[in-house]
Design a protein around this motif. Sequence first.
Motif, short mmCIF file in Angstrom:
data_model
loop_
_atom_site.label_atom_id
_atom_site.label_comp_id
_atom_site.label_asym_id
_atom_site.label_seq_id
_atom_site.Cartn_x
_atom_site.Cartn_y
_atom_site.Cartn_z
N VAL C 91 0.85 -1.20 0.00
CA VAL C 91 0.00 0.00 0.00
C VAL C 91 0.88 1.25 0.00
O VAL C 91 0.67 2.18 -0.76
CB VAL C 91 -0.95 0.01 1.22
CG1 VAL C 91 -1.69 1.34 1.31
CG2 VAL C 91 -1.95 -1.13 1.14
N GLU C 95 0.60 3.23 -3.43
CA GLU C 95 -0.69 3.87 -3.22
C GLU C 95 -1.05 4.89 -4.29
O GLU C 95 -0.15 5.52 -4.83
CB GLU C 95 -0.74 4.53 -1.82
CG GLU C 95 0.05 5.80 -1.71
CD GLU C 95 -0.08 6.42 -0.31
OE1 GLU C 95 0.00 5.68 0.68
OE2 GLU C 95 -0.28 7.62 -0.24
N PRO C 96 -2.36 5.06 -4.58
CA PRO C 96 -3.46 4.26 -4.03
C PRO C 96 -3.57 2.94 -4.77
O PRO C 96 -3.29 2.86 -5.97
CB PRO C 96 -4.68 5.14 -4.32
CG PRO C 96 -4.32 5.88 -5.56
CD PRO C 96 -2.83 6.06 -5.54
N SER C 98 -5.67 -1.04 -5.13
CA SER C 98 -6.87 -1.83 -4.82
C SER C 98 -6.44 -3.18 -4.25
O SER C 98 -5.29 -3.58 -4.37
CB SER C 98 -7.71 -2.05 -6.07
OG SER C 98 -7.04 -2.93 -6.94
N ARG C 99 -7.41 -3.87 -3.66
CA ARG C 99 -7.08 -5.18 -3.09
C ARG C 99 -6.62 -6.14 -4.19
O ARG C 99 -5.69 -6.92 -3.98
CB ARG C 99 -8.33 -5.72 -2.40
CG ARG C 99 -8.05 -6.92 -1.56
CD ARG C 99 -9.16 -7.11 -0.57
NE ARG C 99 -9.40 -8.53 -0.35
CZ ARG C 99 -10.50 -9.03 0.17
NH1 ARG C 99 -11.47 -8.21 0.51
NH2 ARG C 99 -10.64 -10.30 0.34
N LEU C 115 -6.32 -6.27 5.82
CA LEU C 115 -6.50 -4.83 5.61
C LEU C 115 -7.20 -4.19 6.80
O LEU C 115 -6.87 -3.06 7.18
CB LEU C 115 -7.30 -4.59 4.32
CG LEU C 115 -6.43 -4.61 3.05
CD1 LEU C 115 -7.28 -4.83 1.81
CD2 LEU C 115 -5.63 -3.32 2.92
N MET C 119 -6.08 -0.99 8.96
CA MET C 119 -6.95 0.19 9.11
C MET C 119 -7.19 0.46 10.59
O MET C 119 -7.23 1.60 11.02
CB MET C 119 -8.25 -0.01 8.34
CG MET C 119 -8.00 0.09 6.83
SD MET C 119 -9.48 0.38 5.85
CE MET C 119 -10.14 -1.25 5.78
N VAL C 124 -3.64 2.63 7.43
CA VAL C 124 -4.17 2.52 6.07
C VAL C 124 -5.62 2.97 6.11
O VAL C 124 -6.31 2.77 7.10
CB VAL C 124 -4.09 1.06 5.56
CG1 VAL C 124 -4.93 0.85 4.33
CG2 VAL C 124 -2.63 0.68 5.29
N ARG C 125 -6.03 3.63 5.03
CA ARG C 125 -7.44 4.01 4.96
C ARG C 125 -7.92 3.90 3.53
O ARG C 125 -7.11 3.86 2.59
CB ARG C 125 -7.65 5.44 5.47
CG ARG C 125 -7.04 6.47 4.57
CD ARG C 125 -6.87 7.81 5.26
NE ARG C 125 -5.85 8.57 4.53
CZ ARG C 125 -6.08 9.72 3.91
NH1 ARG C 125 -7.27 10.25 3.94
NH2 ARG C 125 -5.13 10.33 3.25
N ILE C 126 -9.23 3.87 3.40
CA ILE C 126 -9.84 3.84 2.07
C ILE C 126 -9.86 5.27 1.55
O ILE C 126 -10.25 6.19 2.26
CB ILE C 126 -11.27 3.27 2.17
CG1 ILE C 126 -11.20 1.79 2.50
CG2 ILE C 126 -12.04 3.52 0.87
CD1 ILE C 126 -12.56 1.16 2.81
N TYR C 139 -6.92 1.87 -1.53
CA TYR C 139 -6.34 2.13 -0.20
C TYR C 139 -5.09 2.99 -0.31
O TYR C 139 -4.38 2.94 -1.32
CB TYR C 139 -5.98 0.81 0.48
CG TYR C 139 -7.15 -0.11 0.67
CD1 TYR C 139 -7.89 -0.09 1.85
CD2 TYR C 139 -7.53 -1.01 -0.32
CE1 TYR C 139 -8.97 -0.93 2.04
CE2 TYR C 139 -8.62 -1.86 -0.15
CZ TYR C 139 -9.33 -1.81 1.03
OH TYR C 139 -10.41 -2.64 1.21
N THR C 141 -1.98 5.07 2.55
CA THR C 141 -1.52 5.20 3.94
C THR C 141 -2.05 6.50 4.53
O THR C 141 -2.53 7.38 3.82
CB THR C 141 0.01 5.18 4.02
OG1 THR C 141 0.53 6.17 3.14
CG2 THR C 141 0.55 3.82 3.65
#
Lengths: 268, 199, 199
Positions: C91, C95-96, C98-99, C115, C119, C124-126, C139, C141
Amino acid sequence: MSGDTLIDGPAITLPEDDWQGIGTAASEDAALYLELDGWEGPLDLLLDLARRQKVDLRRISILDLVDQYLTYIERAEALRLELAADYLVMAAWLAYLKSALLLPRDEQEEPSAEELALRLQLRLQRLAAMRDAAARLMGRDRLGRDVFARGAPEGLRVDRKNKWQCDWFALVQAYGQVKARTQPVVHMVRDRMVMTLDSALARVSSMLGVTLDWMELGEFLPAHADPRLRRSAMASSFVAALELARLGKAELRQDEVFGPLHLRGIKA
Amino acid sequence: MDELVRAVEATLFAAGEPMSAEQISAHLGGANVRDALAELAAHYEGRGVHLVERGKRWHFQTAADLAHLLRREKEEVRRLSRAATEVLAIVAYHEPVSRAEIEAIRGVQTAKGTLDVLMEAGWVRIVGRREVPGRPVIYATTPDFLIHFGLASRRDLPGIDELRAAGLLDPVEDALAEAMETAGEAESAEAPEQEESAD
Amino acid sequence: MDELVRAVEATLFAAGEPMSAEQISAHLGGANVRDALAELAAHYEGRGVHLVERGKRWHFQTAADLAHLLRREKEEVRRLSRAATEVLAIVAYHEPVSRAEIEAIRGVQTAKGTLDVLMEAGWVRIVGRREVPGRPVIYATTPDFLIHFGLASRRDLPGIDELRAAGLLDPVEDALAEAMETAGEAESAEAPEQEESAD
């Protein structure tokens, strides 16, 4: 973790001593098992094997790598270990790749075996890069482990205070609206002198019976009436005149626009 | 910079509570930390943070003259709500007035919070109790109210007729406006006596 | 000592969490605090406590070389599983992301829980969705990630420049296309006439 991966040493002898992925069983009960959970999937196992080639990942021999993987899986099968399906799928794919790589180039299908091998190599490089990056990241001076924030900060407090805002206009308007909204509605009609249509009809028709001469409309009104009553009488008498004309009891004459209106009775 | 001084500085900084010299020493493998503490205290003297000893225990704290920085008031300008403005106007025109009277004039219940807001704003205050059953609290405007709204006195508040002349009333039926005018005049003329007689 | 420097020092010492220059400035009535921050950072260099900038926010923390003195009484920070550390690195460096992209790099499915752990740790955040079919969540950081790992910004991620230069942060497809092209060129060098005619 690789350290958790247990296998009996003699059962699977791998070419090099510095084997990281597989440890020697601590117990002597000879229960052989292979814990593939020690790797995060076939790609992880492949990366482990590739690193054992001790060369730059850009220069690894894919054929050697394939052989090592297949050997590993065969031994696991020989030991009747349950292998996760994805390890077997990878084994089948690698066996295909190996045979393709061994074919003369002209006979290879698209995508070429070289391309497939290169793709595998690129994936391994990327996984290796991220694994190293993760290790370096975890090794940094981390807050709460290696460096510490102030143990007991006093804290900053911001007390919010409202400063209310309103102006004269809003205030006065609000009062006006409260008044307008809540004042009881009183509708007062002043007592007014009026001449009803009925009385005008009676008056006009009785006065028409007295003479056969033309009479101006104003002559039918009460002589000394209050001005407001006169206006009412004028309106009522005009409507009465129209009504009598409609009934054929009177005739109307007006010599010019807005001129005086005259009427006289018609003999029945 | 002396390593021991650095170690003491970091230890006290990270500590969750004040530490005695013995505790610090034990933490740092038995070193004698007295000189280091004295050196640190001298170093921080005059800075924004001081190293202080309280009951034999040491800790960092914000310099006393900067304590005001730790607590700051922040003013947020907020517009008075519609309801609050109405209540304020009623208090201004009818004061002193009880909550029940305000409600009677507005025709709706007045939340307690609305009067609280006006008191927080400093425009309305409690001036006593009405000597009637229940002894309700009565409210009036404050000198700050006059200042904020630029009024020399409450008599500067316009009467209803002036409000209408200024177009401040919503268009209403003639009869209603007429009735209001009469009522308004009567009210403004009688208002002071009426209030007193209500006591 | 400059009063503004003292005020900034006191504010950051007292603050419960890192503050941006703008926040400090707002707290101190709008003063320009850049020079004061630089002066403080220089002053604390070499001391037991450092003033550091992480993702545009400043805070004091103990010097890293004193970790061995302070660590013993502190709780060990959360141990991350190997999967979680790898996902975190992916991530951070991509970044950004996806899974599905994370899974493509790792070659295995990534449990949702992995994940979630990151979070929950606040690292980590969406940050939105990728505008491709399925609109997958992406996602990135957080500022806390930078603070925890002592990074002034993402550019400080260990080895990120080298990884980028080596193309190891590019998708496999891009690298493959490039490699095939290079191989093609090498080939064409052996058969120049063919290549020219293809142009």
